[in-house]
Design a protein around this motif. Structure first.
Motif, PDB file in Angstrom:
ATOM      1  N   LYS A   1      -3.284 -33.245  23.380  1.00 49.67           N
ATOM      2  CA  LYS A   1      -2.303 -32.645  24.252  1.00 49.67           C
ATOM      3  C   LYS A   1      -2.199 -33.277  25.599  1.00 49.67           C
ATOM      4  O   LYS A   1      -1.361 -33.443  26.190  1.00 49.67           O
ATOM      5  CB  LYS A   1      -2.416 -31.295  24.622  1.00 49.67           C
ATOM      6  CG  LYS A   1      -2.792 -30.487  23.199  1.00 49.67           C
ATOM      7  CD  LYS A   1      -2.932 -29.018  23.402  1.00 49.67           C
ATOM      8  CE  LYS A   1      -2.879 -28.134  22.282  1.00 49.67           C
ATOM      9  NZ  LYS A   1      -3.536 -26.852  22.667  1.00 49.67           N
TER      10      LYS A   1
ATOM     11  N   ILE B   1       4.708 -25.424  33.623  1.00 50.30           N
ATOM     12  CA  ILE B   1       5.576 -26.611  32.822  1.00 50.30           C
ATOM     13  C   ILE B   1       6.501 -27.172  33.547  1.00 50.30           C
ATOM     14  O   ILE B   1       6.913 -26.525  34.492  1.00 50.30           O
ATOM     15  CB  ILE B   1       5.925 -26.156  31.489  1.00 50.30           C
ATOM     16  CG1 ILE B   1       7.092 -25.531  31.507  1.00 50.30           C
ATOM     17  CG2 ILE B   1       4.697 -25.465  30.409  1.00 50.30           C
ATOM     18  CD1 ILE B   1       7.924 -25.543  30.372  1.00 50.30           C
TER      19      ILE B   1
ATOM     20  N   SER C   1       2.734 -22.381  23.117  1.00 50.53           N
ATOM     21  CA  SER C   1       3.573 -23.012  23.859  1.00 50.53           C
ATOM     22  C   SER C   1       3.995 -22.157  24.839  1.00 50.53           C
ATOM     23  O   SER C   1       4.168 -21.091  24.730  1.00 50.53           O
ATOM     24  CB  SER C   1       4.676 -23.800  23.378  1.00 50.53           C
ATOM     25  OG  SER C   1       4.085 -24.779  22.248  1.00 50.53           O
TER      26      SER C   1
ATOM     27  N   GLY D   1      -3.088 -24.500  26.482  1.00 46.72           N
ATOM     28  CA  GLY D   1      -2.361 -23.418  26.077  1.00 46.72           C
ATOM     29  C   GLY D   1      -3.119 -22.522  25.109  1.00 46.72           C
ATOM     30  O   GLY D   1      -3.021 -21.344  24.993  1.00 46.72           O
TER      31      GLY D   1
ATOM     32  N   HIS E   1       1.701 -33.470  26.592  1.00 51.84           N
ATOM     33  CA  HIS E   1       2.588 -32.870  25.972  1.00 51.84           C
ATOM     34  C   HIS E   1       2.957 -31.597  26.706  1.00 51.84           C
ATOM     35  O   HIS E   1       2.260 -30.745  27.114  1.00 51.84           O
ATOM     36  CB  HIS E   1       2.072 -32.374  24.637  1.00 51.84           C
ATOM     37  CG  HIS E   1       2.048 -33.596  23.616  1.00 51.84           C
ATOM     38  ND1 HIS E   1       2.894 -33.948  22.705  1.00 51.84           N
ATOM     39  CD2 HIS E   1       0.834 -34.452  23.433  1.00 51.84           C
ATOM     40  CE1 HIS E   1       2.731 -34.755  22.112  1.00 51.84           C
ATOM     41  NE2 HIS E   1       1.427 -35.357  22.551  1.00 51.84           N
TER      42      HIS E   1
ATOM     43  N   ASN F   1       7.354 -21.542  28.184  1.00 51.68           N
ATOM     44  CA  ASN F   1       8.461 -22.076  29.135  1.00 51.68           C
ATOM     45  C   ASN F   1       8.022 -21.289  30.417  1.00 51.68           C
ATOM     46  O   ASN F   1       8.326 -19.925  30.678  1.00 51.68           O
ATOM     47  CB  ASN F   1       9.899 -21.566  28.638  1.00 51.68           C
ATOM     48  CG  ASN F   1      10.901 -22.100  29.323  1.00 51.68           C
ATOM     49  OD1 ASN F   1      11.153 -23.454  29.184  1.00 51.68           O
ATOM     50  ND2 ASN F   1      11.507 -21.620  30.127  1.00 51.68           N
TER      51      ASN F   1
ATOM     52  N   ASP G   1       9.372 -33.898  25.617  1.00 53.21           N
ATOM     53  CA  ASP G   1       8.430 -33.229  25.531  1.00 53.21           C
ATOM     54  C   ASP G   1       7.074 -33.828  25.981  1.00 53.21           C
ATOM     55  O   ASP G   1       5.853 -33.314  25.824  1.00 53.21           O
ATOM     56  CB  ASP G   1       8.107 -33.105  23.756  1.00 53.21           C
ATOM     57  CG  ASP G   1       8.603 -34.721  23.221  1.00 53.21           C
ATOM     58  OD1 ASP G   1       8.565 -35.640  23.819  1.00 53.21           O
ATOM     59  OD2 ASP G   1       8.273 -34.926  21.778  1.00 53.21           O
TER      60      ASP G   1
ATOM     61  N   ARG H   1       4.850 -28.637  27.019  1.00 53.06           N
ATOM     62  CA  ARG H   1       4.642 -27.077  26.759  1.00 53.06           C
ATOM     63  C   ARG H   1       3.629 -26.717  26.135  1.00 53.06           C
ATOM     64  O   ARG H   1       3.348 -25.244  26.285  1.00 53.06           O
ATOM     65  CB  ARG H   1       6.205 -26.831  25.954  1.00 53.06           C
ATOM     66  CG  ARG H   1       7.244 -27.155  26.501  1.00 53.06           C
ATOM     67  CD  ARG H   1       8.613 -26.553  25.801  1.00 53.06           C
ATOM     68  NE  ARG H   1       9.685 -26.923  26.586  1.00 53.06           N
ATOM     69  CZ  ARG H   1      10.161 -26.128  27.493  1.00 53.06           C
ATOM     70  NH1 ARG H   1       9.777 -25.118  27.855  1.00 53.06           N
ATOM     71  NH2 ARG H   1      11.217 -26.587  28.139  1.00 53.06           N
ATOM     72  N   PRO H   2       2.631 -27.331  25.273  1.00 52.58           N
ATOM     73  CA  PRO H   2       1.299 -26.631  25.156  1.00 52.58           C
ATOM     74  C   PRO H   2       0.477 -26.627  26.235  1.00 52.58           C
ATOM     75  O   PRO H   2      -0.711 -26.150  25.950  1.00 52.58           O
ATOM     76  CB  PRO H   2       0.935 -27.763  23.811  1.00 52.58           C
ATOM     77  CG  PRO H   2       2.049 -28.589  23.445  1.00 52.58           C
ATOM     78  CD  PRO H   2       3.002 -28.570  24.733  1.00 52.58           C
TER      79      PRO H   2
ATOM     80  N   THR I   1       1.833 -24.185  17.275  1.00 51.86           N
ATOM     81  CA  THR I   1       1.011 -24.510  18.609  1.00 51.86           C
ATOM     82  C   THR I   1       1.573 -23.584  19.860  1.00 51.86           C
ATOM     83  O   THR I   1       2.629 -23.590  20.041  1.00 51.86           O
ATOM     84  CB  THR I   1       1.351 -26.070  18.967  1.00 51.86           C
ATOM     85  OG1 THR I   1       0.862 -26.942  18.208  1.00 51.86           O
ATOM     86  CG2 THR I   1       0.473 -26.374  20.424  1.00 51.86           C
TER      87      THR I   1
ATOM     88  N   TYR J   1       5.564 -19.884  19.957  1.00 49.37           N
ATOM     89  CA  TYR J   1       4.796 -20.866  19.061  1.00 49.37           C
ATOM     90  C   TYR J   1       5.747 -22.139  18.668  1.00 49.37           C
ATOM     91  O   TYR J   1       6.908 -21.738  18.234  1.00 49.37           O
ATOM     92  CB  TYR J   1       4.264 -20.261  17.835  1.00 49.37           C
ATOM     93  CG  TYR J   1       2.921 -19.331  18.077  1.00 49.37           C
ATOM     94  CD1 TYR J   1       1.728 -19.903  18.220  1.00 49.37           C
ATOM     95  CD2 TYR J   1       3.343 -17.974  18.160  1.00 49.37           C
ATOM     96  CE1 TYR J   1       0.775 -19.008  18.586  1.00 49.37           C
ATOM     97  CE2 TYR J   1       2.145 -16.958  18.578  1.00 49.37           C
ATOM     98  CZ  TYR J   1       0.981 -17.595  18.631  1.00 49.37           C
ATOM     99  OH  TYR J   1      -0.198 -16.649  19.009  1.00 49.37           O
ATOM    100  N   ASP J   2       5.328 -23.415  18.817  1.00 51.45           N
ATOM    101  CA  ASP J   2       6.031 -24.356  18.388  1.00 51.45           C
ATOM    102  C   ASP J   2       5.108 -25.272  17.322  1.00 51.45           C
ATOM    103  O   ASP J   2       4.111 -25.710  17.719  1.00 51.45           O
ATOM    104  CB  ASP J   2       6.284 -25.348  19.542  1.00 51.45           C
ATOM    105  CG  ASP J   2       7.072 -26.490  19.241  1.00 51.45           C
ATOM    106  OD1 ASP J   2       7.709 -26.597  18.117  1.00 51.45           O
ATOM    107  OD2 ASP J   2       7.312 -27.378  19.935  1.00 51.45           O
TER     108      ASP J   2
END
Length: 277
Positions: free
Chosen positions: A37, A107, A183, A138, A234, A185, A117, A236-237, A181, A177-178
């Motif tokens: 990450k 983020i 994540s 995260g 990365h 916002n 990303d 968002r995680p 993972t 979750y993405d």
């Protein structure tokens, strides 16, 4: 495995790439970002033109958005690096971009419609004291929050929040979750005053958890960059912030859409003059 999850995309939280050559570095960073990450680049020689080096590296990692965001309106009309530097005269314009205080966990682009990303900073000038970027996994944040306040955890997964800056607006849950993972916002400073009071209170409680339990609890790891070094994340995680500092400090930032196979292509001719700093 909880609802919304699948097999995790990442096998490790952080990795370090040691500079071997400009050609090899893009492949090494792409490989590291495919499994980690957070990736730190160390050992870039002083004699290398760092602006051109990182512009070329980012361009080879995918679709590099070489845009400088207006600090007040969030417009992206001009090409160039986004500077994060200490400037007392500009603190009123943007406290965290130009100040020297601790920056809360967040983020990048919680309010924007620009799709990226990965973001990265490279260091132009290191502060005399302090100023490390801090990063929190995260997965650790989710696990801690679910144990600490399960009701808040569930609300953050299901309650939509309006984030905005200038003319940019985005509506999203704070947690999601993405591809399995955990994540985010999230940016406490971009939670719109137009949200219902109970949503604003929920966001305040999450901000307090991040600062008092994650940062004060020592779960946000410091990444201190020397001139020429960089950290890629990365977006968002990972939650990231900054320690307070004293002295001059300048980082230059870029964002991109990651395409691991792009590192094999040579884009030497795509480096504008604005990349050199």
């Amino acid at each position: 495995m909880k609802a919304g999850q699948s097999s995790p995309r990442f096998t490790e939280f952080s990795s370090t790439v040691r500079y071997r050559s400009a050609e090899q570095c893009a492949e090494d960073v792409a490989s590291a970002l495919s499994r980690a990450k957070v990736v730190t680049v160390r050992g870039v020689p002083e004699e290398v033109d760092h602006g051109r080096f990182y512009h070329r590296l980012a361009s080879r990692l995918g679709d590099f958005h070489f845009k400088n965001e207006d600090a007040e309106t969030a417009s992206l009309e001009s090409d160039g690096w986004l500077d994060i530097r200490y400037d007392p005269a500009a603190v009123d314009q943007s406290l965290y971009r130009y100040g020297n205080t601790r920056m809360p966990l967040h983020i990048d682009g919680a309010y924007t419609d620009v799709e990226f990303d990965i973001f990265f900073f490279y260091c132009v000038r290191q502060a005399r004291f302090g100023g490390a970027t801090v990063v929190a996994d995260g997965t650790d944040v989710y696990d801690y929050l679910e144990a600490f306040d399960p009701a808040l955890f569930q609300r953050l997964l299901t309650t939509k929040v309006l984030f905005e800056k200038g003319g940019k607006r985005r509506i999203s849950t704070i947690l999601f979750y993405d591809q399995g993972t955990p994540s985010f916002n999230w940016s406490s400073t971009r939670v719109s005053a137009g949200n219902p009071p109970e949503v604003i209170e929920m966001a305040r409680r999450f901000a307090e958890f991040c600062e008092h339990q994650i940062v004060d609890g020592g779960l946000a790891e410091p990444v201190l960059l020397a001139p020429g070094e960089a950290v890629f994340m990365h977006n968002r995680p990972v939650l990231h912030g900054r320690n307070s500092f004293f002295g001059e400090r300048c980082l230059l930032k870029g964002v991109l859409r990651f395409a691991p196979d792009a590192a094999a292509a040579d884009r030497d001719g795509q480096i504008p003059a604005e990349a050199a700093r």
